[in-house]
Design a protein around this motif. Sequence first.
Motif, mmCIF file in Angstrom:
data_model
loop_
_atom_site.group_PDB
_atom_site.id
_atom_site.type_symbol
_atom_site.label_atom_id
_atom_site.label_comp_id
_atom_site.label_asym_id
_atom_site.label_seq_id
_atom_site.Cartn_x
_atom_site.Cartn_y
_atom_site.Cartn_z
ATOM 1 N N LEU A 139 0.722 -0.908 0.185
ATOM 2 C CA LEU A 139 -0.231 -0.013 -0.005
ATOM 3 C C LEU A 139 0.841 1.215 0.050
ATOM 4 N N HIS A 140 0.475 1.942 -1.024
ATOM 5 C CA HIS A 140 1.226 3.475 -1.035
ATOM 6 C C HIS A 140 0.517 4.423 -0.614
ATOM 7 N N LEU A 141 0.824 5.519 0.036
ATOM 8 C CA LEU A 141 0.112 6.701 0.242
ATOM 9 C C LEU A 141 0.777 7.890 0.019
ATOM 10 N N PHE A 142 0.164 9.039 -0.519
ATOM 11 C CA PHE A 142 0.491 10.045 -0.691
ATOM 12 C C PHE A 142 -0.205 11.267 0.256
ATOM 13 N N ILE A 143 0.361 11.800 1.273
ATOM 14 C CA ILE A 143 -0.217 12.759 2.367
ATOM 15 C C ILE A 143 0.195 14.153 2.031
ATOM 16 N N GLY A 144 -0.664 14.898 1.579
ATOM 17 C CA GLY A 144 -0.250 16.520 1.375
ATOM 18 C C GLY A 144 -1.415 17.328 1.900
ATOM 19 N N PRO A 145 -0.945 18.681 1.832
ATOM 20 C CA PRO A 145 -2.003 19.626 2.195
ATOM 21 C C PRO A 145 -3.452 19.424 1.404
ATOM 22 N N GLY A 146 -4.381 18.922 2.165
ATOM 23 C CA GLY A 146 -5.604 18.854 1.674
ATOM 24 C C GLY A 146 -6.048 17.449 0.704
ATOM 25 N N PHE A 147 -5.113 16.506 0.877
ATOM 26 C CA PHE A 147 -5.473 15.497 0.005
ATOM 27 C C PHE A 147 -4.770 14.123 0.455
ATOM 28 N N VAL A 148 -5.285 12.984 0.477
ATOM 29 C CA VAL A 148 -4.771 11.678 0.749
ATOM 30 C C VAL A 148 -5.144 10.685 -0.634
ATOM 31 N N VAL A 149 -3.949 10.237 -0.952
ATOM 32 C CA VAL A 149 -4.329 9.233 -2.043
ATOM 33 C C VAL A 149 -3.755 8.036 -1.586
ATOM 34 N N THR A 150 -4.333 6.977 -1.775
ATOM 35 C CA THR A 150 -4.058 5.576 -1.252
ATOM 36 C C THR A 150 -3.855 4.664 -2.817
ATOM 37 N N VAL A 151 -2.766 4.048 -2.820
ATOM 38 C CA VAL A 151 -2.524 3.171 -3.810
ATOM 39 C C VAL A 151 -2.424 1.526 -3.448
ATOM 40 N N ARG A 152 -3.310 0.701 -3.762
ATOM 41 C CA ARG A 152 -3.371 -0.361 -3.287
ATOM 42 C C ARG A 152 -2.668 -1.451 -4.494
ATOM 43 N N HIS A 153 -1.779 -2.341 -3.972
ATOM 44 C CA HIS A 153 -1.160 -3.209 -5.055
ATOM 45 C C HIS A 153 -1.505 -4.674 -4.563
ATOM 46 N N GLY A 154 -2.414 -4.614 -3.568
ATOM 47 C CA GLY A 154 -3.062 -5.978 -3.157
ATOM 48 C C GLY A 154 -4.339 -5.733 -2.394
ATOM 49 N N GLU A 155 -4.973 -6.805 -2.041
ATOM 50 C CA GLU A 155 -6.309 -6.867 -1.422
ATOM 51 C C GLU A 155 -6.225 -6.239 -0.034
ATOM 52 N N ALA A 156 -5.051 -6.385 0.725
ATOM 53 C CA ALA A 156 -5.233 -5.653 2.083
ATOM 54 C C ALA A 156 -4.302 -4.594 2.079
ATOM 55 N N PRO A 157 -4.650 -3.553 3.105
ATOM 56 C CA PRO A 157 -5.730 -3.752 3.981
ATOM 57 C C PRO A 157 -7.028 -3.671 3.648
ATOM 58 N N ASP A 158 -8.256 -3.609 4.510
ATOM 59 C CA ASP A 158 -9.586 -3.282 4.196
ATOM 60 C C ASP A 158 -9.807 -1.713 4.423
ATOM 61 N N LEU A 159 -9.510 -0.953 3.245
ATOM 62 C CA LEU A 159 -9.592 0.578 3.261
ATOM 63 C C LEU A 159 -10.962 1.016 3.421
ATOM 64 N N ALA A 160 -11.862 0.016 2.948
ATOM 65 C CA ALA A 160 -13.305 0.384 2.950
ATOM 66 C C ALA A 160 -13.788 0.542 4.576
ATOM 67 N N ALA A 161 -13.347 -0.347 5.411
ATOM 68 C CA ALA A 161 -13.615 -0.175 7.018
ATOM 69 C C ALA A 161 -13.088 0.843 7.413
ATOM 70 N N VAL A 162 -11.615 1.328 7.093
ATOM 71 C CA VAL A 162 -11.094 2.575 7.580
ATOM 72 C C VAL A 162 -11.858 3.599 7.091
ATOM 73 N N ARG A 163 -12.528 3.810 6.008
ATOM 74 C CA ARG A 163 -13.279 5.059 5.445
ATOM 75 C C ARG A 163 -14.339 5.046 6.213
ATOM 76 N N ARG A 164 -15.109 3.939 6.569
ATOM 77 C CA ARG A 164 -16.575 3.829 7.126
ATOM 78 C C ARG A 164 -15.903 4.361 8.669
ATOM 79 N N ARG A 165 -15.060 3.786 9.232
ATOM 80 C CA ARG A 165 -14.821 4.195 10.621
ATOM 81 C C ARG A 165 -14.230 5.770 10.812
ATOM 82 N N MET A 166 -13.821 6.416 9.773
ATOM 83 C CA MET A 166 -13.404 7.496 9.883
ATOM 84 C C MET A 166 -14.715 8.489 9.505
ATOM 85 N N GLU A 167 -15.571 8.223 8.756
ATOM 86 C CA GLU A 167 -16.739 8.743 8.526
ATOM 87 C C GLU A 167 -17.548 8.772 9.590
#
Length: 376
Positions: A139-167
């Motif tokens: 998993l690659h992440l770009f974190i900058g002022p006002g944006f988050v970009v996640t680039v997955r190269h596999g099935e894990a982790p479950d980012l849908a669960a992360v997004r639901r938890r944060m929302e």
Amino acid sequence: MVGGRRFRPGDGFGRQLDEHEIRVGEPPQNEPTTPPTGGLIDSAVYIRGHRFASPAGLAETYRCLQEQDDAMAWIGLYRPDIDQITSLAREFRLHDLAVEDAINAHQRPKLERYGHTLFVVLRAASYDDQREEVEFSELHLFIGPGFVVTVRHGEAPDLAAVRRRMEADAQMLAQGPEAVLYAILDQVVDGYAPVVAGLENDIDEIETEVFGGDPNASRRIYGLSREVIQFQRAARPLLAVLDALAAGAGNYGTDEELRRYLRDVTDHLTQVVERVDGFRHLLQNILTVNATLVSQQQNEEMRSLTAASYAQNEELKKVSSWAAILFAPTLIGTVYGMNFVHMPELNWRYGYLFALLLMGLVCGSLYLIFKRRGWL
């Protein structure tokens, strides 16, 4: 810098929006755990921790960011193509080296800071209980002022669960991209726990197999040792990433509560790394014990074979001795049974008695010789 405007995560908002305006937009989309194809999985723009819009594409996401002040975009990609990565790099001014790493993948966990942008590489792990194997994904992440970009190269982790938890926790999500980074790190580290439990269970089974004399134990020990080493390569470098984030938190004004959460993730990861280190040493000891037990078993088998061979040799001596003893009278009897005309002993008065005495003398002599040598 997005659209000529720099966002500062965690700062106050440029204008106040009422609750109705914040909730306007498309309904949230859940990022699938196992997407059927690569590309854009989910893209959302958040204001004050609430999902403001769910753009259908990257261009729409850029436009929404330009139109709203103090907004944050969270873009989720799964094995994107070069065009998508290039578009993100151009819009968010991502460094060429980070972009190259994101395209090629196969990176070790690390943290790189390019100006105001962080590039983070994580190695998620999951345990396949049926095959008893550890599966890794990048998993690659770009974190900058006002944006988050996640680039997955596999099935894990479950980012849908992360997004639901944060929302579900708007106050936390309002902290900005740093909060999203914390949540993803927490998800990755939490995903290590089932892997540790699975490896521990496999080691317990191997110990039973080793002391049970299973001949396939050595092969399984080598296979499990390789998985433990790979898991170490995924988890241990992440400690350096967390330490670097903690060291830079004060310089970049990270919220104190978020820093406490980050320290908690570090504690959990430290426990994982220590247990995995223990697994590796334990497997080395098990391998040594297994080699000792195998050597002892081989020695026992050799002793058993030697004893059997000795007993067989003793029996062969007895058989050979009696065969030699019985061969003597047979030979004498055969000679005098040839019925030749000119055989002086046949007409001798004491010939028969002489033949019997000769047979007895030869047999007795052979018996004494074999007896003295321990063959009988």
